[in-house]
Design an enzyme around this catalytic site. Structure first.
Site, short mmCIF file in Angstrom:
data_model
loop_
_atom_site.label_atom_id
_atom_site.label_comp_id
_atom_site.label_asym_id
_atom_site.label_seq_id
_atom_site.Cartn_x
_atom_site.Cartn_y
_atom_site.Cartn_z
N ASP A 264 0.87 -1.19 0.00
CA ASP A 264 0.00 0.00 0.00
C ASP A 264 0.90 1.23 0.00
OD1 ASP A 264 -2.15 1.86 0.47
OD2 ASP A 264 -3.33 0.20 1.27
N HIS A 287 2.19 1.99 -3.18
CA HIS A 287 1.25 2.92 -3.81
C HIS A 287 1.76 4.35 -3.78
CE1 HIS A 287 -2.40 -0.03 -3.25
NE2 HIS A 287 -1.40 -0.55 -3.93
#
Ligand SMILES: *[C@@H]1O[C@H](CO)[C@@H](O)[C@H](O)[C@H]1NC(C)=O
Ligand SMILES: *[C@@H]1O[C@H](CO)[C@@H](O)[C@H](O)[C@H]1NC(C)=O
Length: 456
Positions: A264, A287
């Site tokens: 993430d 991310h």
């Protein structure tokens, strides 16, 4: 602490020449551990002020539950300002959910992590689900440092088969146990953060690695004065919700010289954060570095004075991102992204005020205001869209400034995509590649801000 040790040594010397050897124990509270420590050889880096978990019953064999030993060692370390709790190298400690509380603790405790700490993989250790595994709470001056590893063994939480490489016999036993557990029980829905600091002032994290967290690797909530350096997170790019570092309601943080690979956001900055300086960080997979999602469920969010510089990102889904939900309030302002090198990043530059994770969202007239966002020297390759500014219709972004932007498609086949802007106001300080023609020139400064009340 150094001075304390010297004082202690001097006192010892005096006592020695006075032949009051039996008094050594009273030199200070830590001394008892030193003498207890005579049963084994003193570990590297260990001094008389050190509390070694092995002296409090920890086995360090990777299968015995060492939680209580850690709790007991912590209690002892807490009695003396500046003392060191040592988790020695060469051992693997199985530790269940644990809170190191500071309410009754002296200041400036050092948690010296040289060995490895692993999380239980049986569901019974987690009850109906916990928000964190290892927690440090309400401390004044807390340092966790060393070359050690915290391993959340998260694959049992990620709904996929475990992928450990058993390197020795003890690990393969663990693996078998874990497989058995996995077959017989399910992990709770709530996944724990591996290491969380809450309500603390003066937090230092240096040198350690956190890997395979079930969820976020390192989290700061309600903390002031944070320093993270030479820190590593490592988990697979497809492990769900495994943020590298997550900050919320925290101020005055510097994060540098760190390598963050996860599933993430490499770094996630949430509401209540200000004066955050991030530099010399390597991110990917992951991310990217994100501010938000802010303003979820009509909440108010306040984020200001964030600098991110000298960062490399590779194969991340985003580069530098600001995301907010429709319907929120508050503001994000005074943001600087500079010297960001991207390589095969899907969306290197992105502001999304229509963030919606999970669907069922609708547009609203209120929004978290986004202003004074600066992008300087952002270069490299993208795979999807180089620049995206999707700003609120009722509360447009203001003060977006870009200079020295050079973003090329990662492969010749990938199409050259035009930057996208919607209600984005600002200026280009230099020519950009690709040209950004969609930015609206600033109307009167602050015109857009009249429609909201920024009480941050
Ligand atoms: C912004 O944050 C930095 C730390 O990154 C700090 O040194 C500086 O004083 C802050 N500026 C303001 C205006 O608060
Ligand atoms: C919200 O507004 C944006 C901008 O006008 C539009 O593109 C989007 O489709 C709208 N979303 C919904 C769910 O109505």
């Amino acid at each position: 602490m150094y001075r304390v040790t010297l004082k202690c040594l001097a006192l010892k010397f005096l006592l020695l020449i006075s032949l009051f050897s039996s008094r050594f124990r009273t030199c200070d509270a830590r001394q008892s551990v030193y003498w207890k420590g005579n049963r084994r050889s003193i570990a590297e880096g260990e001094s008389s002020g050190t509390i070694n978990v092995l002296d409090y019953g920890a086995k360090g064999d990777g299968t015995s539950d060492d939680t209580k030993a850690f709790e007991d060692a912590w209690k002892e370390a807490c009695k003396v300002e500046g003392s060191t709790l040592l988790v020695p190298s060469g051992s693997t400690f199985l530790v269940g959910p644990v809170s190191f509380l500071g309410k009754e603790c002296k200041e400036n405790i050092v948690f010296q992590l040289e060995g490895k700490i692993i999380a239980p993989t049986s569901s019974s250790a987690w009850g109906s689900g916990l928000l964190q595994w290892i927690e440090f709470k309400s401390l004044k001056g807390i340092t966790i440092k060393g070359k050690g590893i915290i391993d959340g063994r998260g694959s049992v939480w990620w709904n996929k088969s475990p992928d450990y490489d058993p390197v020795d016999e003890s690990e393969s036993i663990t693996r078998n146990d874990m497989m058995k557990d996995q077959l017989s029980t399910k992990m709770p829905r709530t996944k724990p953060t591996a290491l969380r600091f809450y309500g603390s002032n003066g937090v230092t994290v240096n040198g350690i690695t956190i890997q395979n967290s079930p969820q976020t690797h390192l989290k700061f909530d309600n903390c002031i004065s944070i320093q993270v350096s030479d820190f590593t997170t490592s988990s697979p790019g497809d492990s769900p919700n495994t943020d590298g570092i997550h900050l919320q309601n925290s101020q005055d943080a510097v994060i540098y010289r760190s390598t963050l690979a996860c599933g993430d956001d490499c770094i996630s900055i949430q509401t209540g954060c200000s004066n955050i300086y991030i530099h010399d960080v390597d991110c990917g997979p992951g991310h990217g570095i994100s501010i938000g999602g802010l303003g979820k469920e009509k909440t108010k969010a306040c984020v200001s004075n964030i600098t991110v510089r000298d960062v490399t990102m590779h194969e991340t889904t985003n580069g530098v991102r600001i995301k907010s939900w429709q319907g929120g309030s508050g503001s994000v302002k005074q943001i600087m992204f500079s010297n960001i090198q991207v390589s095969e990043v899907a969306n290197p530059i992105i502001i999304d005020q229509y963030y919606c994770d999970g669907g069922g969202c609708h547009n609203d007239t209120s929004a978290v205001a986004v202003s004074n966002i600066n992008y300087i020297n952002i270069k490299g390759t993208y795979t999807k869209e180089p620049v995206r500014f999707a700003c609120s219709e009722s509360l447009p972004c203001t003060g977006i400034s870009l200079s020295t932007i050079e973003l090329k498609p990662a492969t010749e086949k990938a199409s050259l995509r035009d930057p996208f802007c919607w209600e984005a106001h600002g200026e280009l300080k230099t020519k950009t590649l690709p040209p950004i023609q969609c930015l609206k020139t600033q109307k009167s400064p602050g015109a857009a801000s009249k429609s909201y009340n920024d009480a941050c």
